[in-house]
Write an enzyme that holds these catalytic residues in place. Structure first.
Site, PDB file in Angstrom:
ATOM      1  N   LYS A  49       6.203  69.829   1.264  1.00 45.09           N
ATOM      2  CA  LYS A  49       7.057  70.867   1.729  1.00 45.09           C
ATOM      3  C   LYS A  49       7.516  70.500   3.170  1.00 45.09           C
ATOM      4  CE  LYS A  49       6.532  75.979   1.852  1.00 45.09           C
ATOM      5  NZ  LYS A  49       5.262  76.951   1.689  1.00 45.09           N
ATOM      6  N   GLU A 211      -1.031  81.087  -5.498  1.00 41.15           N
ATOM      7  CA  GLU A 211      -0.029  80.322  -4.682  1.00 41.15           C
ATOM      8  C   GLU A 211       0.047  80.635  -3.504  1.00 41.15           C
ATOM      9  OE1 GLU A 211       3.193  79.885  -8.494  1.00 41.15           O
ATOM     10  OE2 GLU A 211       3.606  80.686  -6.526  1.00 41.15           O
ATOM     11  N   SER A 212       0.151  80.058  -2.387  1.00 41.83           N
ATOM     12  CA  SER A 212       0.504  80.195  -1.126  1.00 41.83           C
ATOM     13  C   SER A 212      -0.647  80.755  -0.051  1.00 41.83           C
ATOM     14  CB  SER A 212       1.691  81.367  -0.879  1.00 41.83           C
ATOM     15  OG  SER A 212       2.737  80.959  -1.830  1.00 41.83           O
TER      16      SER A 212
HETATM   17  O1  LIG Z   1       2.765  76.757   1.967  1.00 43.91           O
HETATM   18  P1  LIG Z   1       1.967  77.339   1.333  1.00 43.91           P
HETATM   19  O2  LIG Z   1       1.568  78.835   1.947  1.00 43.91           O
HETATM   20  O3  LIG Z   1       0.708  76.924   1.026  1.00 43.91           O
HETATM   21  O4  LIG Z   1       2.748  77.806  -0.008  1.00 43.91           O
HETATM   22  C1  LIG Z   1       2.821  76.893  -1.105  1.00 43.91           C
HETATM   23  C2  LIG Z   1       3.536  77.535  -2.269  1.00 43.91           C
HETATM   24  O5  LIG Z   1       2.870  78.495  -2.830  1.00 43.91           O
HETATM   25  C3  LIG Z   1       4.971  77.876  -1.651  1.00 43.91           C
HETATM   26  O6  LIG Z   1       5.831  76.955  -1.251  1.00 43.91           O
HETATM   27  C4  LIG Z   1       5.838  78.640  -2.731  1.00 43.91           C
HETATM   28  C5  LIG Z   1       5.343  79.483  -3.711  1.00 43.91           C
HETATM   29  N1  LIG Z   1       6.477  80.192  -4.773  1.00 43.91           N
HETATM   30  C6  LIG Z   1       7.506  79.658  -4.111  1.00 43.91           C
HETATM   31  C7  LIG Z   1       8.668  79.968  -4.484  1.00 43.91           C
HETATM   32  C8  LIG Z   1       9.909  79.189  -3.881  1.00 43.91           C
HETATM   33  C9  LIG Z   1       9.676  78.456  -2.972  1.00 43.91           C
HETATM   34  C10 LIG Z   1       8.308  78.174  -2.329  1.00 43.91           C
HETATM   35  C11 LIG Z   1       7.335  78.586  -2.807  1.00 43.91           C
END
Ligand SMILES: O=P(O)(O)OC[C@@H](O)[C@@H](O)c1c[nH]c2ccccc12
Length: 257
Positions: A49, A211-212
């Site tokens: 990313k 996720e995230s």
């Molecule tokens: O950088 P983070 O907070 O670790 O998140 C990763 C990923 O979950 C996130 O990039 C993401 C989850 N779903 C998405 C949908 C589109 C774009 C990006 C995402």
């Protein structure tokens, strides 16, 4: 208009310009499957990313091949590559470069609205695509899901609330991602995983991916303790001096028990 509306509107413009993909010319290394990995053991889906609309530039000038190899060597369950150019500074070429050098699954992380994007992803070596429930009409979601599965791809269905989870379950999705980030407001809370995991049917080999917003191995531990088999991590790995260590720590006995 939310940011998600903006992104989707831009996607519809982009796909109009895509030409049908040609025959496959690249001999990609054979890939394992994400579902197989996560049914056996917990794992980290490690993301490439460069930038994001919520965080701005993260690491734009990164050597993605070196980064992907570090992820694979550390035992990542899969590699996610952001391919959106306008908002995330990625590209389909990024994905292709990664898919050429690894044998773990490669996820095309983009906002899919049309079959042609799925064709492009597979042509560039992706073995998994993402479908975001919040970004698609039900019929369209079903159509794209059927299409990707018919092409032999794995599909990760992303949800953010109970209602979206029900839609994913109606599709009988096996890989379900709970996005801790609200794509309309950018608000992040890993509690979201714990909440939605309460009514998550962990049967028929279905797996939950959180996720995230994961920053530390304690966050990983929290997600696993609440039923996640996988975590999807982007920013923390991109900013880390040693992403391999991050992944190893988040998959160690201590983190997963
Ligand atoms: O950088 P983070 O907070 O670790 O998140 C990763 C990923 O979950 C996130 O990039 C993401 C989850 N779903 C998405 C949908 C589109 C774009 C990006 C995402």
């Amino acid at each position: 208009m939310t940011i998600l509306d903006d992104i989707i509107a831009t996607k519809y413009e982009e796909v109009k310009m895509y030409k049908p993909v040609g025959p496959n010319t690249i001999d990609f290394p054979e890939k394992t499957t994400l579902l197989g990995h996560l049914q056996e053991r917990n794992g980290v889906i490690s993301e490439i990313k460069r930038a994001s609309p919520s965080k701005g530039d993260i690491k734009v000038e990164v050597d993605i091949v070196a980064q992907a190899k570090k992820y694979e060597e550390a035992g990542a369950a899969a590699i996610s590559v952001l391919t959106d150019e306008v908002y995330f500074k990625g590209s389909i070429d990024d994905l292709c470069e990664v898919a050429k050098v690894v044998s773990i699954p490669v996820l095309c992380k983009d906002f899919m609205v049309s079959e042609i994007q799925i064709d492009r992803a597979q042509h560039a070596g992706a073995t998994i695509i993402l479908l975001i429930v919040a970004a698609l009409e039900k019929q369209q979601l079903k159509r794209l899901n059927d299409y990707a599965l018919s092409k032999g791809l794995e599909v990760l269905i992303e949800v953010h609330d109970e209602q979206e989870l029900q839609i994913a379950l109606e599709l009988d999705a096996k890989l379900i991602g709970i996005n801790n980030r609200n794509l309309k407001t950018f608000e992040v809370s890993i509690e979201r995983t714990a909440q939605l995991a309460k009514n998550f049917p962990f049967d028929e080999g279905r797996v939950l991916i959180s996720e995230s917003g994961m920053q530390t191995k304690e966050d990983a531990q929290f997600a696993y303790a609440n039923g996640a088999s996988g975590i999807l991590v982007g920013e923390a790995l991109m900013r880390s001096e040693n992403p391999g260590n991050w992944i190893r720590q988040a998959t160690s006995e201590e983190a997963v028990k």
